[in-house]
Write a protein that holds these residues in place. Structure first.
Motif, short mmCIF file in Angstrom:
data_model
loop_
_atom_site.label_atom_id
_atom_site.label_comp_id
_atom_site.label_asym_id
_atom_site.label_seq_id
_atom_site.Cartn_x
_atom_site.Cartn_y
_atom_site.Cartn_z
N LEU A 278 0.88 -1.16 0.06
CA LEU A 278 0.01 0.11 -0.05
C LEU A 278 0.85 1.35 0.03
O LEU A 278 0.75 1.99 -1.04
CB LEU A 278 -1.00 0.00 1.22
N ALA A 279 1.51 1.50 1.08
CA ALA A 279 2.60 2.71 1.17
C ALA A 279 3.44 2.56 2.15
O ALA A 279 3.47 1.40 3.06
CB ALA A 279 1.70 3.74 1.43
N GLU A 280 4.56 3.38 2.04
CA GLU A 280 5.66 3.16 3.05
C GLU A 280 6.16 4.64 3.27
O GLU A 280 6.17 5.42 2.58
CB GLU A 280 6.93 2.33 2.29
N TYR A 281 6.29 4.67 4.85
CA TYR A 281 6.74 6.16 5.17
C TYR A 281 7.93 5.97 5.93
O TYR A 281 8.47 5.11 6.70
CB TYR A 281 6.02 6.55 6.37
N ASN A 282 9.11 6.70 5.25
CA ASN A 282 10.51 6.61 5.68
C ASN A 282 11.18 8.26 5.48
O ASN A 282 10.86 8.75 4.34
CB ASN A 282 11.29 5.66 4.58
N GLU A 283 11.74 8.50 6.63
CA GLU A 283 12.32 9.96 6.32
C GLU A 283 11.52 10.99 6.17
O GLU A 283 12.01 11.77 5.39
CB GLU A 283 13.79 9.86 5.63
N GLY A 284 10.37 10.98 6.76
CA GLY A 284 9.54 12.27 6.56
C GLY A 284 8.63 12.13 5.10
O GLY A 284 8.02 12.92 4.82
N GLN A 285 8.96 10.93 4.32
CA GLN A 285 8.10 10.92 3.19
C GLN A 285 7.19 9.94 3.01
O GLN A 285 7.60 8.80 3.43
CB GLN A 285 9.19 11.00 1.90
N LEU A 286 6.10 10.00 2.49
CA LEU A 286 5.12 8.72 2.03
C LEU A 286 5.24 8.47 0.74
O LEU A 286 4.82 9.32 -0.06
CB LEU A 286 3.82 9.25 2.68
N GLU A 287 5.51 7.33 0.43
CA GLU A 287 5.55 6.74 -0.99
C GLU A 287 4.40 5.84 -1.10
O GLU A 287 4.25 4.69 -0.53
CB GLU A 287 6.79 6.08 -1.20
N ILE A 288 3.52 5.88 -2.01
CA ILE A 288 2.02 5.30 -2.19
C ILE A 288 2.58 4.22 -3.16
O ILE A 288 3.00 4.52 -4.60
CB ILE A 288 1.06 6.22 -2.55
N HIS A 289 2.36 2.97 -3.17
CA HIS A 289 2.45 1.97 -3.90
C HIS A 289 0.97 1.26 -4.86
O HIS A 289 1.31 0.52 -5.49
CB HIS A 289 3.21 0.67 -3.26
N MET A 294 -4.01 6.29 -4.68
CA MET A 294 -3.17 7.42 -5.19
C MET A 294 -3.92 8.96 -4.75
O MET A 294 -5.08 8.84 -5.19
CB MET A 294 -2.77 7.43 -6.72
N ASP A 295 -3.11 9.73 -4.36
CA ASP A 295 -3.43 11.13 -3.87
C ASP A 295 -4.67 11.01 -2.91
O ASP A 295 -5.31 12.16 -2.55
CB ASP A 295 -4.05 11.79 -5.07
N ARG A 296 -4.76 9.98 -2.20
CA ARG A 296 -5.94 9.97 -1.12
C ARG A 296 -5.20 9.47 0.09
O ARG A 296 -5.99 9.20 1.27
CB ARG A 296 -6.87 8.92 -1.56
N LEU A 297 -3.97 9.23 0.56
CA LEU A 297 -3.41 8.98 1.67
C LEU A 297 -2.50 10.20 2.20
O LEU A 297 -1.94 10.80 1.46
CB LEU A 297 -2.59 7.78 1.49
N GLN A 298 -2.42 10.19 3.62
CA GLN A 298 -1.80 11.20 4.35
C GLN A 298 -1.01 10.66 5.51
O GLN A 298 -2.08 10.00 6.36
CB GLN A 298 -2.55 12.43 4.61
N ALA A 299 0.03 10.55 5.81
CA ALA A 299 0.67 9.97 6.95
C ALA A 299 0.87 11.07 7.96
O ALA A 299 1.09 12.20 7.81
CB ALA A 299 1.88 9.30 6.59
N SER A 300 0.74 10.67 9.26
CA SER A 300 1.02 11.32 10.38
C SER A 300 1.69 10.62 11.69
O SER A 300 1.74 9.21 11.43
CB SER A 300 -0.03 12.19 11.08
N ASP A 301 2.06 11.20 12.52
CA ASP A 301 2.80 10.24 13.91
C ASP A 301 3.95 9.58 13.33
O ASP A 301 4.08 8.28 13.64
CB ASP A 301 1.95 9.35 14.41
N SER A 302 4.80 10.17 12.45
CA SER A 302 5.98 9.43 11.91
C SER A 302 5.42 8.10 10.91
O SER A 302 6.25 7.09 11.08
CB SER A 302 6.88 8.87 12.77
N GLY A 303 4.39 8.13 10.54
CA GLY A 303 3.73 6.89 9.73
C GLY A 303 2.90 5.94 10.44
O GLY A 303 2.54 5.04 9.81
N ALA A 304 2.77 6.07 11.58
CA ALA A 304 2.34 5.15 12.52
C ALA A 304 0.65 5.23 12.35
O ALA A 304 -0.11 4.42 12.55
CB ALA A 304 2.38 5.37 13.95
N SER A 305 0.25 6.64 11.67
CA SER A 305 -1.07 6.86 11.52
C SER A 305 -1.32 7.21 10.12
O SER A 305 -0.40 7.93 9.37
CB SER A 305 -1.52 8.01 12.43
N LEU A 306 -2.33 6.64 9.40
CA LEU A 306 -2.55 6.92 8.04
C LEU A 306 -4.19 7.20 7.66
O LEU A 306 -4.86 6.59 8.12
CB LEU A 306 -2.49 5.42 7.28
N ARG A 307 -4.39 8.46 6.80
CA ARG A 307 -5.34 8.89 6.64
C ARG A 307 -5.85 8.73 5.28
O ARG A 307 -5.23 8.88 4.43
CB ARG A 307 -5.57 10.66 6.90
#
Length: 469
Positions: A278-289, A294-307
């Motif tokens: 689905l996606a990977e959060y690393n070094e402040g960036q969210l990469e959607i797979h 696409m264009d509907r995901l947003q990460a917070s809490d260092s990637g531990a939360s996904l909107r």
């Protein structure tokens, strides 16, 4: 009653009660009617005299009463409504031959006492007063949880419900449910203290924030605290239930605090035994797979939360998050996301109203216009401007009101796990009509009885007169 649930504050708890009717009391007099009407800012309200009139309406004169002063508002005559007040220009609409008046696009300054003189064809005048109060919409409430702890298999915490503004005349009440069952009334007030035995993780608490014209709600799942406590004590992977509303947004969030900072987070979709990236959060960036998100995901809490925004029905799935800490420890969490359609606005139908010895009896049925699945119904009631109380679960209720309690309002809640809609019904819509028809029936019976007695007396007098001769 919910197993293992205890109340640490006063409140009415109706989980183990069955209702077949409710008895409420009010006093009515023979003076001009004063009816309380509550309206919502920018919405519409109809001031209507529900008692049937004995003759057709010839004309209706509407006025505004401020203390001892009377100001012209509108006049309905010959099928035409003539508006005399600039404040209400283009916002009034008459019906019922002028006996009912609808105000649209309500403003706060519309709060006033309205007077209508309904003139019948025999020139008899029926005067009614409407005390209209316009309210601001209730802000969406916010639930805060405090002091969660796990003690000997018990999950203990406190919930507080509040609104973000200092809007006056808002009261709070709480309901709860287990799993997908219907809601039960829990307590009134903004705060409740909860003790759940055996970590009842499927229990949901619903806060209702309301004023006389509007109601909003927010929900809190006990698993948001209890499963975190369970996880910290047992070390197992979590499976959290998340309910989302079509076209809205939802956040899948792991509420347990981490011992160390998060290094990266890997999000996946689990369908049976298959895993999809689905996606990977690393070094402040969210990469959607995944193209679907696409264009509907947003990460917070260092990637531990996904909107996820703009939810679709096909987003219903099991999501897996692998949260990797700086010491390379991995915390795995599963989210069972279910996307629901919005609940249609419910419709209340009233049946079999009758007046018997001062009792106003009727049945209310609540339904939605579509065959949307997974919708359940519950009822609340209030007298006048008091807070709502739980009445019963189910789509239909039978009501008995003593002394024609015309200020009683019944609220039907139609809901699914992600949405709730309501409709209200005022008992005066039936009881005042029954009161009028009952009075007419009594007068008819009295008149018939009087005529019968008069005829008998006349016959008796004639008989006595004949026997004397």
């Amino acid at each position: 009653m919910l197993p293992g649930l205890t109340l640490d504050m006063p409140g009415k708890y109706n989980a183990d009660m069955t209702y077949t009717g409710i008895y409420l009391y009010s006093i009515t007099g023979g003076q001009d009617d004063l009816l309380q009407v509550h309206g919502l800012l920018h919405q519409s309200i109809t001031m209507s005299y529900h008692q049937p009139l004995e003759l057709p309406v010839r004309m209706a004169i509407w006025e505004i009463k401020r203390g001892r002063k009377i100001f012209a508002l509108a006049e309905y005559n010959g099928g035409q409504l003539e508006i005399h007040n600039e404040q209400f220009m283009d916002r009034l609409q008459a019906s019922d031959s002028g006996a009912s008046l609808r105000i649209s696009s309500l403003r706060m300054e519309d709060t006033d006492v309205f007077k209508v003189e309904i003139i019948l064809t025999n020139l008899q005048i029926q005067t009614v007063y409407f005390n209209l109060t316009v309210h601001e919409p209730v802000p969406a409430p916010i639930i805060s949880a405090y002091t969660g702890r796990d003690s000997e298999g018990r999950c203990e915490f406190t919930l507080n419900c509040s609104v973000p503004t200092n809007t006056s005349l808002i009261w709070f009440s709480w309901m709860y449910r287990e799993g997908d069952s219907g809601y039960w009334h829990h307590a009134n007030g903004s705060s409740i203290s909860i003790t759940l035995q055996n970590l009842a993780e499927t229990t949901e608490f619903l806060c209702l924030a309301q004023n006389p014209a509007d109601i909003k709600n927010a929900s809190f799942h006990s698993q948001q605290i209890c499963q975190n406590l369970k996880s910290s004590s047992r070390g197992q992977d979590d499976l959290l239930q998340v309910d989302g509303l079509l076209n809205q947004s939802i956040t899948m969030s792991y509420h347990q605090p981490f011992q160390l900072p998060v290094r990266k987070a890997i999000w996946e979709i689990k369908r049976g035994r298959k895993i999809f990236a689905l996606a990977e959060y690393n070094e402040g960036q969210l990469e959607i797979h995944n193209e679907q998100f696409m264009d509907r995901l947003q990460a917070s809490d260092s990637g531990a939360s996904l909107r996820i925004s703009s939810l679709r029905m096909e987003d219903t799935d099991v999501f897996k998050a692998e949260i990797i800490l700086t010491n390379l420890q991995i915390q795995t969490v599963y989210f069972n996301l279910t996307v629901h359609e919005p609940v249609p606005a419910p419709i209340i139908s009233a049946y079999t109203g009758r007046d018997s010895e001062g009792l106003c009896e009727f049945t209310l049925n609540c339904s939605v216009p579509t065959n949307t699945s997974l919708i359940w119904f519950s009822w609340m009631y209030r007298e006048g401007d008091s807070g709502y109380r739980h009445h019963a679960n189910g789509s239909s209720i039978s009501i008995t009101l003593q002394n024609l309690a015309e200020t009683t309002e019944f609220l039907c809640l139609a809901q699914n796990p992600a949405d709730i809609k309501n409709a209200s019904f005022h008992s005066q819509q039936i009881c005042q009509n029954l009161k009028s028809s009952s009075n007419r029936t009594r007068w008819i019976k009295f008149s018939v009885l009087f005529l019968v007695v008069a005829v008998l007396c006349l016959v008796l007098l004639l008989f006595i007169k004949i026997t004397k001769h």
